[in-house]
Design a protein around this motif. Structure first.
Motif, PDB file in Angstrom:
ATOM      1  N   ALA A   1      -5.430   6.953  -7.564  1.00 31.30           N
ATOM      2  CA  ALA A   1      -5.430   8.577  -7.413  1.00 31.30           C
ATOM      3  C   ALA A   1      -6.024   9.429  -8.202  1.00 31.30           C
ATOM      4  O   ALA A   1      -7.369  10.377  -7.512  1.00 31.30           O
ATOM      5  N   ALA A   2      -7.161   8.417  -9.191  1.00 30.80           N
ATOM      6  CA  ALA A   2      -8.048   9.210 -10.184  1.00 30.80           C
ATOM      7  C   ALA A   2      -9.282   9.327  -9.130  1.00 30.80           C
ATOM      8  O   ALA A   2     -10.439   9.891  -9.170  1.00 30.80           O
ATOM      9  N   LYS A   3      -9.726   7.962  -8.398  1.00 34.49           N
ATOM     10  CA  LYS A   3     -10.809   7.307  -8.023  1.00 34.49           C
ATOM     11  C   LYS A   3     -10.935   8.278  -6.397  1.00 34.49           C
ATOM     12  O   LYS A   3     -11.249   8.283  -6.479  1.00 34.49           O
ATOM     13  N   ARG A   4      -9.973   8.626  -5.917  1.00 30.33           N
ATOM     14  CA  ARG A   4      -9.933   9.418  -5.234  1.00 30.33           C
ATOM     15  C   ARG A   4     -10.076  10.921  -5.180  1.00 30.33           C
ATOM     16  O   ARG A   4     -10.814  11.259  -4.844  1.00 30.33           O
ATOM     17  N   ALA A   5      -9.701  11.352  -6.134  1.00 24.60           N
ATOM     18  CA  ALA A   5     -10.007  13.004  -6.857  1.00 24.60           C
ATOM     19  C   ALA A   5     -11.250  12.775  -7.203  1.00 24.60           C
ATOM     20  O   ALA A   5     -11.858  13.693  -7.070  1.00 24.60           O
ATOM     21  N   ASP A   6     -12.278  12.161  -7.506  1.00 28.58           N
ATOM     22  CA  ASP A   6     -13.384  11.485  -8.267  1.00 28.58           C
ATOM     23  C   ASP A   6     -14.844  11.461  -6.597  1.00 28.58           C
ATOM     24  O   ASP A   6     -15.586  12.682  -6.883  1.00 28.58           O
TER      25      ASP A   6
ATOM     26  N   ALA B   1      -2.042  13.964  -4.534  1.00 29.65           N
ATOM     27  CA  ALA B   1      -1.652  12.700  -4.514  1.00 29.65           C
ATOM     28  C   ALA B   1      -0.933  12.154  -4.095  1.00 29.65           C
ATOM     29  O   ALA B   1      -0.253  10.725  -3.595  1.00 29.65           O
ATOM     30  N   GLN B   2       0.100  12.705  -5.198  1.00 25.26           N
ATOM     31  CA  GLN B   2       1.402  11.419  -5.390  1.00 25.26           C
ATOM     32  C   GLN B   2       2.506  11.744  -3.979  1.00 25.26           C
ATOM     33  O   GLN B   2       3.139  11.163  -4.067  1.00 25.26           O
ATOM     34  N   THR B   3       2.297  13.138  -3.303  1.00 24.27           N
ATOM     35  CA  THR B   3       3.038  12.906  -1.743  1.00 24.27           C
ATOM     36  C   THR B   3       2.596  12.692  -0.893  1.00 24.27           C
ATOM     37  O   THR B   3       2.910  13.005   0.568  1.00 24.27           O
TER      38      THR B   3
ATOM     39  N   VAL C   1      -0.095   1.624 -12.722  1.00 30.46           N
ATOM     40  CA  VAL C   1      -1.264   1.395 -13.137  1.00 30.46           C
ATOM     41  C   VAL C   1      -2.679   1.864 -11.811  1.00 30.46           C
ATOM     42  O   VAL C   1      -3.272   1.978 -12.068  1.00 30.46           O
ATOM     43  N   GLN C   2      -2.077   0.676 -11.100  1.00 27.75           N
ATOM     44  CA  GLN C   2      -3.042   0.862  -9.859  1.00 27.75           C
ATOM     45  C   GLN C   2      -2.819   1.755  -9.589  1.00 27.75           C
ATOM     46  O   GLN C   2      -3.667   2.929  -8.257  1.00 27.75           O
ATOM     47  N   ALA C   3      -1.922   2.499  -8.814  1.00 26.01           N
ATOM     48  CA  ALA C   3      -1.323   3.670  -8.427  1.00 26.01           C
ATOM     49  C   ALA C   3      -2.846   4.976  -9.031  1.00 26.01           C
ATOM     50  O   ALA C   3      -3.123   5.997  -7.953  1.00 26.01           O
ATOM     51  N   ARG C   4      -1.989   5.022 -10.173  1.00 25.13           N
ATOM     52  CA  ARG C   4      -2.659   6.117 -11.012  1.00 25.13           C
ATOM     53  C   ARG C   4      -4.090   5.829 -10.731  1.00 25.13           C
ATOM     54  O   ARG C   4      -5.071   6.879 -10.414  1.00 25.13           O
TER      55      ARG C   4
ATOM     56  N   LEU D   1       0.747  -1.064  -0.238  1.00 21.27           N
ATOM     57  CA  LEU D   1       0.431  -0.021  -0.171  1.00 21.27           C
ATOM     58  C   LEU D   1       1.118   1.304   0.266  1.00 21.27           C
ATOM     59  O   LEU D   1       0.466   2.140  -0.376  1.00 21.27           O
ATOM     60  N   SER D   2       1.766   1.296   0.183  1.00 18.66           N
ATOM     61  CA  SER D   2       2.682   1.689   0.667  1.00 18.66           C
ATOM     62  C   SER D   2       3.527   2.598  -0.511  1.00 18.66           C
ATOM     63  O   SER D   2       3.164   3.708  -0.719  1.00 18.66           O
ATOM     64  N   ALA D   3       3.303   1.791  -1.694  1.00 20.04           N
ATOM     65  CA  ALA D   3       4.272   1.809  -2.851  1.00 20.04           C
ATOM     66  C   ALA D   3       3.093   2.236  -3.901  1.00 20.04           C
ATOM     67  O   ALA D   3       3.622   2.891  -4.150  1.00 20.04           O
ATOM     68  N   LEU D   4       1.927   1.981  -3.226  1.00 20.81           N
ATOM     69  CA  LEU D   4       1.237   2.969  -3.758  1.00 20.81           C
ATOM     70  C   LEU D   4       0.164   3.814  -3.798  1.00 20.81           C
ATOM     71  O   LEU D   4       0.397   4.983  -4.468  1.00 20.81           O
ATOM     72  N   VAL D   5       0.315   4.097  -2.826  1.00 21.31           N
ATOM     73  CA  VAL D   5      -0.092   5.682  -2.376  1.00 21.31           C
ATOM     74  C   VAL D   5       0.620   6.912  -1.780  1.00 21.31           C
ATOM     75  O   VAL D   5       0.818   7.969  -1.702  1.00 21.31           O
ATOM     76  N   ALA D   6       1.609   6.344  -1.175  1.00 17.28           N
ATOM     77  CA  ALA D   6       2.971   7.253  -0.735  1.00 17.28           C
ATOM     78  C   ALA D   6       4.049   6.696  -1.798  1.00 17.28           C
ATOM     79  O   ALA D   6       5.516   7.737  -1.488  1.00 17.28           O
TER      80      ALA D   6
END
Length: 530
Positions: A433-438, A463-465, A427-430, A407-412
């Protein structure tokens, strides 16, 4: 299991249409979006008409390393009681990681992520399911999820993993055929093989949904029409068993009611086609059995059935030399869990599929011998100097380390754990982030109104940081605070409006009790700047 019939996912956006749809036997509502003390009028009217309502949870995280949160379980129980539901459902997934078990920051995924199909993960999941079952007033069913990524060194196929889960806990299964299709495209897993390995008698109901493919990756969007391959998997399932219920899921990009009704009709036709195949198979089997009895020598029949007729317990040995009892051989005796207690509602069936004997993962499934794992698989067993299988607590620690690293690799933005496909992780990380924005745009619609076209770019950069550490509403506040602390947005008037919004939402009580008016006011201010 109670027969549910054909249903559709209830969402506020299509509530009126659902009430008017013919042939709707039941609906499913996202549990976290229902307030027990203030049920939506539409759900209340449906219940008064005798339409069953099932709460479907998305945030419990039964596949996580931590034990289920007591508050979340209480909330789910309250919704089941308020809706008079015959069961509740959740997912075989983890949604958060970190915390005391890993002495690392708590992280929220905001999404359902797959658990590794290892014995450690299964041990933890089984205990978490039992905890949930004890806390809930009605039976629990758990759903297989869609996945973009694969855990390295998995020890079981999906069918074997689900079989063991049901066998050890008696939990019902919610089988999502759209997720089986997703995993076929993304993980090259055969849906027919998964269905062959499932304990079909444990199925509570079935999900059907649409998605889309992009660059060779299938996205389970719940925002597109149901494709033919998903309906074909549903037909295959219905050719093996008559599912108690089938439900169409649609979460956004809602079409006209007529289109939803057409999809429901297609689902009914797929079920009917499967039922026809099932009846033909049963008739052929019955005819074959009759013919065999007529031609079989009496001496052979006596040799085959003599011991069973004398009441002796037959046993056989699997590929690993382990004794297989009645449940593994498909005898009609009751199945028993790991504690020796009978499993409620799960009839014993033969658990050998294409994978071979009991517990054996098939070739190509990534099976490895215990102690030979590396990378993330090693983190779930035997890494960091820990011997294998001391108990569930030790399994929790190993699983916690593996899930926190992923999870840290995906979101942090931390390094990708060894053994994972780095492209798929990206792909999963992006996608996260897109779902989070929505979702943030939905829970705080004033933010897109204030920031305009800059909203999405600004949020994805944030979201990247800045990983999510709490819910989406707290994330919206943190995003606004992040912008303000960096002197953004550049427009002075927009920055002043964002600061006013943040002060209003972050205080102990809102300045205005009329959120619709707040949104309208923010929208007017943005329009006046154009």
């Amino acid at each position: 299991m109670e027969r549910l019939g054909t249903g559709i996912g209830w969402r506020p956006e299509i509530a009126d249409a659902v009430e008017r749809m013919p042939g709707i036997d039941w609906v499913e509502a996202v549990a976290e979006n229902v307030c027990p003390g203030h049920l939506p009028d539409s759900l209340r009217r449906l219940r008064e008409r005798g339409v069953t309502v099932v709460p479907h949870g998305v945030s419990l995280g039964l596949g996580g390393a931590d034990r289920p949160d007591a508050g979340r379980l209480t909330a789910l129980a309250e919704r089941a009681q308020a809706l008079g539901s015959p069961l509740v459902t959740e997912h075989i997934a983890f949604v958060r990681a970190g915390g005391p078990l890993t002495a690392s920051p708590h992280l929220e995924a905001g999404h359902l992520l797959p658990v590794p199909r290892t014995r450690d993960a299964l041990d933890v999941l089984c205990e978490n399911v039992r905890i949930a079952q004890d806390a809930l007033p009605v039976p629990l069913a758990v759903e297989n999820i869609a996945a973009l990524i694969c855990w390295p060194g998995e020890e079981m196929t999906e069918g074997q993993f689900l079989y063991d889960l049901a066998d050890r806990t008696g939990v019902r299964l919610l089988i999502d055929v759209a997720n089986l299709h997703t995993n076929h495209v993304n993980r090259q897993e055969d849906p027919a093989k998964a269905l062959a390995e499932l304990p079909l008698e444990a199925i509570a109901y079935v999900h059907v949904a649409g998605g889309f493919e992009r660059d060779g990756v299938w996205h389970d969007s719940h925002a597109h029409p149901v494709p033919r391959p998903v309906l074909d998997i549903l037909t295959d399932l219905a050719s093996r068993v008559s599912p108690p219920g089938v439900l169409l899921e649609r979460d956004e990009n809602f079409p006209e009611p007529a289109e939803l009704e057409n999809e429901l009709s297609a689902i009914r036709r797929a079920l009917e086609a499967g039922a026809v195949q099932r009846v033909k198979t049963e008739l052929r089997s019955a005819a074959g059995a009759t013919a065999a009895q007529r031609t079989e020598p009496e001496g052979v029949r006596a040799e085959l059935f003599g011991e069973a007729g004398a009441g002796r317990q037959e046993r056989a040995r699997g590929g690993d030399g382990e004794l297989l009892g009645a449940a593994a051989l498909g005898r009609p005796s009751e199945a028993r869990g790991g504690d020796g207690e009978p499993l409620v509602g799960v009839r014993a069936t033969r658990r050998e599929g294409a994978g071979g004997a009991r517990g054996e993962a098939p070739a190509g499934a990534g099976a490895v011998r215990r102690g030979d794992e590396t990378g993330a698989a090693g983190a779930t067993r035997g890494a960091f100097g820990l011997p294998p299988q001391e108990g569930v607590d030790e399994a929790r620690e190993r699983l916690a380390l593996a899930q926190a690293a992923l999870l840290s690799a995906l979101v942090a933005g931390t390094p990708v754990p060894e053994g994972f496909d780095r492209v798929r992780i990206g792909v999963q990380a992006r996608a996260l982030a897109a779902k989070r924005a929505d979702v943030v745009a939905k829970v705080a619609p004033e933010l897109p109104a204030i920031l305009g076209d800059e909203y999405r770019t600004a949020f994805l950069g944030y979201a990247q940081t800045q990983p999510m550490t709490a819910g989406y509403r707290r994330d919206a506040l943190a995003f606004a605070e992040h912008l303000l602390s960096n002197g953004r947005p550049g427009d002075t008037r927009a920055r002043r409006e964002l600061r006013e919004w943040w002060l209003e939402r972050s205080g102990p009580a809102p300045r205005s009790r009329r959120p619709v008016h707040r949104l309208a006011r923010a929208t007017r201010r943005v329009l006046s700047r154009r």
